[in-house]
Design a protein around this motif. Structure first.
Motif, PDB file in Angstrom:
ATOM      1  N   ILE A  57      39.935 -43.883  54.106  1.00  0.00           N
ATOM      2  CA  ILE A  57      40.304 -45.262  53.790  1.00  0.00           C
ATOM      3  C   ILE A  57      41.520 -45.686  54.603  1.00  0.00           C
ATOM      4  N   VAL A  58      42.496 -44.805  54.740  1.00  0.00           N
ATOM      5  CA  VAL A  58      43.681 -45.102  55.562  1.00  0.00           C
ATOM      6  C   VAL A  58      43.267 -45.324  57.018  1.00  0.00           C
ATOM      7  N   SER A  59      42.372 -44.484  57.517  1.00  0.00           N
ATOM      8  CA  SER A  59      41.884 -44.636  58.893  1.00  0.00           C
ATOM      9  C   SER A  59      41.127 -45.942  59.076  1.00  0.00           C
ATOM     10  N   THR A  60      40.342 -46.305  58.079  1.00  0.00           N
ATOM     11  CA  THR A  60      39.592 -47.557  58.145  1.00  0.00           C
ATOM     12  C   THR A  60      40.541 -48.746  58.231  1.00  0.00           C
ATOM     13  N   HIS A  61      41.592 -48.709  57.455  1.00  0.00           N
ATOM     14  CA  HIS A  61      42.585 -49.780  57.501  1.00  0.00           C
ATOM     15  C   HIS A  61      43.249 -49.849  58.880  1.00  0.00           C
ATOM     16  N   ALA A  62      43.583 -48.694  59.443  1.00  0.00           N
ATOM     17  CA  ALA A  62      44.204 -48.669  60.778  1.00  0.00           C
ATOM     18  C   ALA A  62      43.232 -49.191  61.835  1.00  0.00           C
ATOM     19  N   LEU A  63      41.961 -48.837  61.723  1.00  0.00           N
ATOM     20  CA  LEU A  63      40.965 -49.341  62.674  1.00  0.00           C
ATOM     21  C   LEU A  63      40.837 -50.850  62.584  1.00  0.00           C
ATOM     22  N   TYR A  64      40.904 -51.380  61.376  1.00  0.00           N
ATOM     23  CA  TYR A  64      40.838 -52.823  61.205  1.00  0.00           C
ATOM     24  C   TYR A  64      42.056 -53.499  61.837  1.00  0.00           C
ATOM     25  N   LYS A  65      43.233 -52.923  61.615  1.00  0.00           N
ATOM     26  CA  LYS A  65      44.453 -53.511  62.183  1.00  0.00           C
ATOM     27  C   LYS A  65      44.457 -53.441  63.709  1.00  0.00           C
ATOM     28  N   GLU A  66      43.820 -52.414  64.271  1.00  0.00           N
ATOM     29  CA  GLU A  66      43.725 -52.276  65.725  1.00  0.00           C
ATOM     30  C   GLU A  66      42.578 -53.110  66.297  1.00  0.00           C
ATOM     31  N   ARG A  67      41.810 -53.750  65.442  1.00  0.00           N
ATOM     32  CA  ARG A  67      40.674 -54.598  65.842  1.00  0.00           C
ATOM     33  C   ARG A  67      39.573 -53.807  66.554  1.00  0.00           C
ATOM     34  N   ASP A  68      39.398 -52.550  66.155  1.00  0.00           N
ATOM     35  CA  ASP A  68      38.329 -51.718  66.696  1.00  0.00           C
ATOM     36  C   ASP A  68      37.139 -51.824  65.745  1.00  0.00           C
ATOM     37  N   MET A  69      36.387 -52.902  65.891  1.00  0.00           N
ATOM     38  CA  MET A  69      35.368 -53.248  64.909  1.00  0.00           C
ATOM     39  C   MET A  69      34.184 -52.274  64.885  1.00  0.00           C
ATOM     40  N   TYR A  70      33.845 -51.680  66.019  1.00  0.00           N
ATOM     41  CA  TYR A  70      32.737 -50.728  66.029  1.00  0.00           C
ATOM     42  C   TYR A  70      33.062 -49.545  65.116  1.00  0.00           C
ATOM     43  N   TRP A  71      34.208 -48.895  65.341  1.00  0.00           N
ATOM     44  CA  TRP A  71      34.583 -47.731  64.546  1.00  0.00           C
ATOM     45  C   TRP A  71      34.981 -48.121  63.132  1.00  0.00           C
ATOM     46  N   PHE A  72      35.468 -49.349  62.947  1.00  0.00           N
ATOM     47  CA  PHE A  72      35.740 -49.853  61.601  1.00  0.00           C
ATOM     48  C   PHE A  72      34.449 -49.892  60.784  1.00  0.00           C
ATOM     49  N   LYS A  73      33.369 -50.391  61.392  1.00  0.00           N
ATOM     50  CA  LYS A  73      32.078 -50.444  60.695  1.00  0.00           C
ATOM     51  C   LYS A  73      31.542 -49.040  60.423  1.00  0.00           C
ATOM     52  N   VAL A  74      31.716 -48.127  61.368  1.00  0.00           N
ATOM     53  CA  VAL A  74      31.289 -46.742  61.162  1.00  0.00           C
ATOM     54  C   VAL A  74      32.060 -46.134  59.992  1.00  0.00           C
ATOM     55  N   ALA A  75      33.359 -46.396  59.935  1.00  0.00           N
ATOM     56  CA  ALA A  75      34.174 -45.864  58.836  1.00  0.00           C
ATOM     57  C   ALA A  75      33.758 -46.455  57.498  1.00  0.00           C
ATOM     58  N   LEU A  76      33.418 -47.736  57.473  1.00  0.00           N
ATOM     59  CA  LEU A  76      32.939 -48.346  56.230  1.00  0.00           C
ATOM     60  C   LEU A  76      31.643 -47.703  55.760  1.00  0.00           C
ATOM     61  N   ILE A  77      30.743 -47.423  56.701  1.00  0.00           N
ATOM     62  CA  ILE A  77      29.485 -46.747  56.350  1.00  0.00           C
ATOM     63  C   ILE A  77      29.771 -45.348  55.810  1.00  0.00           C
ATOM     64  N   LEU A  78      30.735 -44.646  56.419  1.00  0.00           N
ATOM     65  CA  LEU A  78      31.118 -43.314  55.952  1.00  0.00           C
ATOM     66  C   LEU A  78      31.681 -43.376  54.534  1.00  0.00           C
ATOM     67  N   ILE A  79      32.502 -44.384  54.255  1.00  0.00           N
ATOM     68  CA  ILE A  79      33.038 -44.549  52.903  1.00  0.00           C
ATOM     69  C   ILE A  79      31.895 -44.810  51.917  1.00  0.00           C
ATOM     70  N   LEU A  80      30.969 -45.663  52.298  1.00  0.00           N
ATOM     71  CA  LEU A  80      29.830 -45.970  51.426  1.00  0.00           C
ATOM     72  C   LEU A  80      29.004 -44.713  51.137  1.00  0.00           C
ATOM     73  N   ILE A  81      28.670 -43.969  52.165  1.00  0.00           N
ATOM     74  CA  ILE A  81      27.857 -42.755  51.987  1.00  0.00           C
ATOM     75  C   ILE A  81      28.588 -41.739  51.121  1.00  0.00           C
ATOM     76  N   THR A  82      29.881 -41.548  51.366  1.00  0.00           N
ATOM     77  CA  THR A  82      30.658 -40.586  50.588  1.00  0.00           C
ATOM     78  C   THR A  82      30.768 -41.014  49.128  1.00  0.00           C
ATOM     79  N   THR A  83      30.979 -42.305  48.912  1.00  0.00           N
ATOM     80  CA  THR A  83      31.084 -42.812  47.541  1.00  0.00           C
ATOM     81  C   THR A  83      29.770 -42.632  46.789  1.00  0.00           C
ATOM     82  N   VAL A  84      28.674 -42.950  47.426  1.00  0.00           N
ATOM     83  CA  VAL A  84      27.358 -42.773  46.793  1.00  0.00           C
ATOM     84  C   VAL A  84      27.138 -41.294  46.477  1.00  0.00           C
TER      85      VAL A  84
END
Length: 92
Positions: A57-84
């Protein structure tokens, strides 16, 4: 060092330190009161398990702040899969 590496590294470092301190405190308390010591140690284990997930989650926030949208979306998918996965594991 970029924002992603610094934030994630610091979070993991201090998260693991906190988990170890809680575990050591739990072991020390168990010499006085086994039930409370066991509860504190269990909480320390939960912290130890959840720190890597929270670092995502911390990495996802940093990716968003850096405007790296590709890896931000990958991190969001990883959070979703892990949460499920955690929800299914808890239900089992």
């Amino acid at each position: 060092m970029n924002l992603l590496s610094r934030n994630t590294g610091l979070f993991l470092k201090y998260g693991i330190y906190a988990a170890v301190l809680i575990l050591v405190a739990g072991v020390a308390i168990s010499f006085v009161d086994a039930d409370i010591g066991s509860t504190v140690s269990t909480f320390g284990l939960y912290v130890l398990v959840f720190v890597p997930f929270l670092s995502i989650i911390v990495s996802t926030h940093a990716l968003y702040k850096e405007r790296d949208m590709y890896w931000f979306k990958v991190a969001l998918i990883l959070i979703l899969i892990t949460t499920v996965g955690m929800v299914f594991a808890y239900m089992a």
